[in-house]
Design an enzyme around this catalytic site. Structure first.
Site, mmCIF file in Angstrom:
data_model
loop_
_atom_site.group_PDB
_atom_site.id
_atom_site.type_symbol
_atom_site.label_atom_id
_atom_site.label_comp_id
_atom_site.label_asym_id
_atom_site.label_seq_id
_atom_site.Cartn_x
_atom_site.Cartn_y
_atom_site.Cartn_z
ATOM 1 N N LYS B 93 0.851 -1.198 0.000
ATOM 2 C CA LYS B 93 0.000 0.000 0.000
ATOM 3 C C LYS B 93 0.885 1.245 0.000
ATOM 4 O O LYS B 93 1.932 1.275 0.642
ATOM 5 C CB LYS B 93 -0.900 -0.016 1.240
ATOM 6 C CG LYS B 93 -1.941 1.097 1.276
ATOM 7 C CD LYS B 93 -2.847 0.935 2.489
ATOM 8 C CE LYS B 93 -3.915 2.023 2.554
ATOM 9 N NZ LYS B 93 -4.797 1.855 3.727
ATOM 10 N N SER B 168 -9.538 1.747 2.831
ATOM 11 C CA SER B 168 -8.703 2.512 1.937
ATOM 12 C C SER B 168 -7.645 1.674 1.211
ATOM 13 O O SER B 168 -7.042 2.160 0.249
ATOM 14 C CB SER B 168 -8.010 3.626 2.727
ATOM 15 O OG SER B 168 -7.139 3.082 3.703
ATOM 16 N N SER B 192 -9.632 -0.458 7.103
ATOM 17 C CA SER B 192 -9.109 -0.231 5.756
ATOM 18 C C SER B 192 -8.467 -1.447 5.090
ATOM 19 O O SER B 192 -8.249 -1.447 3.881
ATOM 20 C CB SER B 192 -8.088 0.915 5.777
ATOM 21 O OG SER B 192 -8.772 2.138 5.848
#
Lengths: 92, 503, 501
Positions: B93, B168, B192
């Site tokens: 990420k 996210s 997330s």
């Protein structure tokens, strides 16, 4: 209630420029969200309830041993003058 | 191995193929890049690809041929994990620091920021042989649940392109589900990792707070967030956890020292959950916000675990009513302070400071945050302002303490708490973004684990009209092995019913 | 508005920042704590630059030092030490917040409710209350090309960013500027005795003062660079405020800066809008639980403190408490005293020598302020030459009647210049004091010839004169009369500078 002036002040404190035409939308959205947060106000907790907090024993800290960092940590700085980093001047 | 099926291999299978010589790492990584180039135009999982991945693959191949000994990239840490992920393509990420690879947090503010250090978790995975393939898309600084708030465009759900992948950590989940990575890292502040895992039909683990070092995770809400692990199989998750877990007091004083490595050996994970006691939460079950297909899937999951010998009972936790308000107050407060450092002076997006008054400089530069980030920073600024601290921040932390205590009380009587990961099916792109509060509401089930600091795992459970639905378990602090057992039991029982990727 | 009488009570409070200069690394990262004299931005790392994803790592020794200082100042030690973030934007602050401590919501700072007794106030004594003692990080430093007014931008050097500071906040218990000076000297002595901070280093101890008279608003004075200037600034501010008040002009609650060139306070730049620091607990640093036994273990490790040392000097060496206090007030004097008694066991005589003659000499000849921005270490260089043996010999020579006090003072000057032992100097003097001008002339000329460069320097720099004097003393084997030699040197310099133009 969060009004346009309040958003303007918060934007100043946070140093974020907000376009004038966006102020109203921010005010409305933030007002709605804060109204939701207000439910915390009705939560009845005694003073004894400790706020959530992480704790450590006294000895779980770092030893005082210096280690120099060798890589060029300024490689991401774009506004430089010699070894100095350039920054805006405090307005007088 | 030929064709595309090899991209769907689980990491532990891939490592075997690599070690026995049937797959060359360089070929594998090269062909995966090709796949990404073809597929990612539609999915948009990646922001940046690692230019050095092929070089790193060649190093691994050389080590395999016995020319050199594999000791990890950073001259070996001798922890015995040094080859268990050898050659596995790792998606990271884009809010996790990778040395020499651009790390943007999906923000214009960091569009050209290149870190000078690796996050501890990244370093440990690289030392175990994993190869960073690229940096994945996300909501800017982790603020969102749909990966729509990215300066680099929305990530599409591989199961239904017109829908969001969740967020996210949407890019990481989408990359795994579409076989553009073997394993992935996300971060989980209020769900997330679990939300996109659920929307993309993969596993997403939010570990116990502190079990994985946060060093290198770019802060959004420090007291809530963790680096999370994402994979297509339970055993992969176990391998990742074994490599990454454990104290990092050298870099992170909130990390905790826990020797979970023994119980994490994949061989020792049993699919047996007979006699385990799970609690469902009445306030969640009865919530109006839960979509019908999600509710049905949850009921089905309950009967599945019951068939496997577990006992499921319903309990009530009234304090959960305050969870979202508490969570968002704390997250925004911490964020408003964490994101103050992006001012264009030391790194990141900037302009020429000559002759510009300093407040104007700051405001102009910082005006380049996205609207959701601006909103959260200003709200966080508000709740911390003098006069409001006691009313919002202090109250939120007290509510948080109550919720934690209540959850731990339940976890004393039960092995795990069971609930849907997400109350809704993956929304259509654009469906939810315009109404922030409605968007925040979909985190209702996931924030609990972050507030209490306990581990939580989203398990791909079923499909409704081709859309994935996950089920979530939360356990006591450091009881990740138990979560893996539950997941392994469900994986074994439902291997013919759940798809975890599309080729 | 009420007119106030000129005898309305003055209240003065201090806010003092002490760098823990004895630490080896910074407060929250492993960079060196010794940032002085380094190239800009070479003493930095991802942590103290606030690079994304980095986390603060608390230095245990910094906490220990802060606790020791808090104990020395009779503070209560907080049971749970918590750090807070103070949020404000400033280019010298890499994270745009400062990690500090804050007591509004709990006892978070290392120490609270302490005191320091000023017991040498012309016979009376007075207690200054300490409100709190806390640990925090120092910011970086800003520089400008040309002046701040003409520069188009600021230049930032983060070498200092993250260095450990202890902030001490007193209650407004001072009535007089002189008390402020006494307090600061006493504090400096405690810092020196604890061995945690060297107050002589530039910027190691910095002091802000707040002053109010009667019921009028409080004024903060910042940017004061030496202890002497704190006293001056406070005195100036009292006069200024009294004068305003007597004319019925409102005293504004504001921040003023000390202008050390003009020796006045000037109004600080006004902020555009009110700042709000939005304090909240630093989530990356767990609170530190301090147990009673931790505190006691630290107390046991503490070296002898000034008060105890004064008492011991009185008891063991039979010194008057005044003499003992003067010695202990500056640790190096007390150390010199104790070491000198090893060579000559008349402690009182040695003590007198140090507090009257040596100290007098230092104050006259060295630019001697124990905490001043311009401290060039000249007092240090004196201490490098004047050793315990020198002091012991001087005291012994006077006591034995071989020399009188006046001669002894001349010899001290000679010692400082040449580093020779007093006994050797006296021998030379006995043989033949070179006091006639023509006898000295040849030596002086020889020195000027050999030390051309120093001589030229002496045209503009007094210190070079001292250097030349030292040479003269050496060539004369200490037989020269230093006063005469100095006046001859000065004459030569004066001639040269006239002729050179």
């Amino acid at each position: 209630m969060v009004g346009i002036e309040e958003v303007r002040h918060l934007a100043y404190l946070a140093r974020i420029s907000i376009k004038d035409e966006e102020l109203r939308l921010y005010a409305e959205q933030m007002d709605e969200i804060l109204a939701y947060f207000n439910m915390l106000d009705e939560l009845n907790v005694s003073d004894d309830v400790e706020p959530y907090r992480m704790c450590r024993a006294y000895n779980e800290m770092r030893d005082d041993v210096p280690v120099a960092f060798s890589d060029n940590v300024l490689s991401n700085a774009k506004n430089t003058k010699g070894r100095f980093i350039k920054a805006p001047k405090m307005s007088s | 191995m030929v064709g595309t099926s090899r991209f769907a291999l689980n990491a532990y299978e891939l490592v075997n193929e690599i070690k026995n010589g049937s797959i060359s790492v360089e070929d594998y990584i090269a062909s995966m890049f090709e796949r990404i180039r073809k597929m990612d135009e539609r999915i948009n999982a990646y922001i940046t690809l690692n230019e050095h991945a092929l070089e790193e693959a060649r190093i691994v191949d050389k080590a395999l041929k016995g020319y050199t000994e594999w000791k990890g990239y950073s001259n070996g840490n001798g922890n015995g994990n040094s080859s268990i992920l050898l050659g596995v393509p790792l998606a990271v990420k884009d809010n996790i620091s990778t040395q020499g690879i651009r790390t943007t947090c999906a923000s214009k503010m960091l569009e050209d920021y290149v870190p000078v250090y690796d996050a501890t978790v990244v370093k440990r995975l690289k030392d175990a042989g994993a190869i960073v393939i690229g940096k994945t898309n996300m909501d800017e600084f982790g603020m969102g649940s749909t990966t729509e708030f990215s300066a680099f465009g929305v990530t599409h759900n591989p199961w239904a392109y017109e829908r969001v992948a969740g967020g996210s950590s949407g890019g990481s989940a989408a990359a795994l589900a579409s076989c553009m990575a073997g394993i992935a890292l996300g971060s989980d502040t209020g769900g997330s990792v679990r939300c996109p895992a659920s929307f993309c039909s993969i596993y997403g683990l939010k570990p116990t707070y502190g079990l994985l070092s946060r060093y290198g995770l770019i802060s959004y809400a420090n007291s809530l967030e963790c680096i999370g692990l994402m994979a297509r199989s339970v055993l992969d998750l176990a391998l990742m956890l074994k490599v990454t877990a454990g104290s990092d007091m050298q870099n992170d004083h909130t990390s905790i020292d826990a020797d979970t490595s023994l119980s994490l050996d994949p061989e020792s994970i049993s699919p047996d959950i007979k006699g385990m006691r799970f609690a469902t939460i009445r306030e969640v079950v009865e919530s109006e916000g839960i979509d019908e297909p999600v509710r049905d899937s949850m009921l089905d999951a309950i009967s599945s675990v019951e068939q496997l010998g577990a006992i499921v009972e319903e309990v009530s936790i009234p304090s959960l009513r305050y969870a979202l308000a508490s969570y968002y107050t704390i997250a925004m407060a911490e964020a408003s302070s964490n994101l103050a450092r992006y001012d264009g002076i030391r790194y990141g997006y900037t302009e020429e400071p000559d002759g510009v008054a300093w407040n104007e400089f700051y405001s102009t530069i910082r005006g380049n945050f996205g609207s959701e980030v601006k909103r959260r920073i200003m709200l966080g600024t508000y709740v911390l302002s003098s006069g409001y601290y006691g009313r919002y921040y202090m109250k939120a932390q007290k509510a948080r303490a109550l919720i934690r205590d209540d959850m731990l009380k339940v976890l004393k009587d039960y092995d795990a708490i069971m609930m849907p990961t997400m109350p809704i099916l993956p929304p259509r792109i654009g469906e939810r973004v315009s109404d922030p509060l409605r968007l925040y509401n979909i985190d209702v089930c996931t924030v609990l684990a972050n507030l209490a600091g306990v581990p939580a795992l989203s398990i791909p459970y079923s499909m409704y009209n081709g859309l994935p639905i996950g089920v979530q378990f939360m356990a006591r602090h450091l009881d990740e092995p138990l979560l893996l057992r539950i997941a392994y039991a469900l994986e074994s029982a439902r291997c013919d019913k759940v798809r975890r990727c599309i080729i | 508005m009420t007119k106030m009488s000129s005898d309305a009570r003055v209240r003065i409070g201090l806010e003092i920042h002490c760098q823990l200069t004895a630490l080896r690394s910074k407060l929250f990262c492993r960079c060196s704590a010794d940032y002085r004299g380094k190239e800009p931005n070479t003493n930095v790392c991802p942590v103290c630059l606030g690079m994304p994803g980095t986390l603060p790592l608390l230095n245990r020794r910094a906490v220990e030092y802060a606790i020791m200082l808090a104990l020395a100042l009779n503070c209560k030690i907080s049971k749970r030490i918590t750090f807070y973030r103070k949020n404000y934007f400033y280019p010298d602050l890499p994270k745009n917040f400062q990690i500090t401590q804050y007591n509004a919501y709990e006892h978070a700072s290392v120490g609270v409710d302490g005191s320091l007794v000023l017991d040498d106030l012309n016979g009376s004594s007075k207690t200054i209350r300490i409100r709190r003692l806390q640990l925090e990080e120092d910011p970086g430093r800003l520089a400008y090309e040309g002046s701040i007014d003409t520069a188009n931008y600021a230049l930032v050097d983060y070498n200092r960013a993250g260095v450990a500071l202890v902030e001490i906040v007193t209650e407004p218990d001072f009535d007089e500027p002189s008390e402020v000076r006494l307090f600061l000297n006493r504090l400096a002595s405690i810092l020196e005795h604890l061995g945690i901070c060297n107050p002589a280093l530039e910027g190691a101890v910095r002091c802000d003062a707040n002053i109010s008279i009667g019921e009028h608003a409080r004024v903060e004075v910042k940017n004061i660079n030496s202890f002497k200037d704190v006293e001056r600034a406070v005195a100036f501010e009292i006069t200024r405020q009294r004068s305003l008040a007597s004319r019925g002009i409102e005293i504004r609650g504001e921040t003023r800066h000390w202008d050390d060139a003009r020796r006045i306070t000037v109004q600080a730049r006004m902020k555009e809008e009110e700042e709000d620091y939005r304090y909240f607990p630093e989530p990356d640093i767990p609170s530190i639980v301090v147990k009673e036994e931790d505190v006691e273990a630290l107390r046991a490790r503490m070296p002898e403190l000034p008060y105890a040392r004064v008492e011991r000097f009185v008891k063991v060496y039979s010194l008057s408490s005044d003499t003992a206090r003067i010695l202990v007030n500056e640790k190096h004097l007390a150390d010199l005293f104790e070491a000198s008694t090893k060579y000559y066991d008349n402690a009182r005589s040695i003590a007198n020598w140090i507090v009257t003659d040596l100290k007098g000499y230092l104050e006259r000849y060295a630019s001697y302020d124990r905490n001043s921005k311009g401290d060039d270490g000249s007092s240090n260089s004196i201490f490098a030459k004047v050793t315990p043996r020198h002091i012991a010999e001087l005291a012994m020579l006077v006591d034995s009647g071989k020399i009188n006090r006046v001669t002894a003072r001349q010899i001290l000057q000679n010692v400082v210049a040449s580093g020779m032992l007093p006994s050797a100097i006296v021998q030379g003097m006995d043989a033949d004091m070179l006091s006639k001008k023509d006898e000295l002339e040849s030596i002086v000329n020889r020195v000027i010839e050999e030390e051309r460069k120093a001589f030229m320097d002496a045209l503009s720099n007094e210190k070079a004169l001292n250097y030349l004097l030292g040479k003269v003393m050496r060539y004369s084997n200490g037989r020269a009369d230093p006063k005469l030699a100095l006046s001859m040197l000065k004459e030569k310099v004066a001639d040269k500078s006239k002729g050179g133009k």
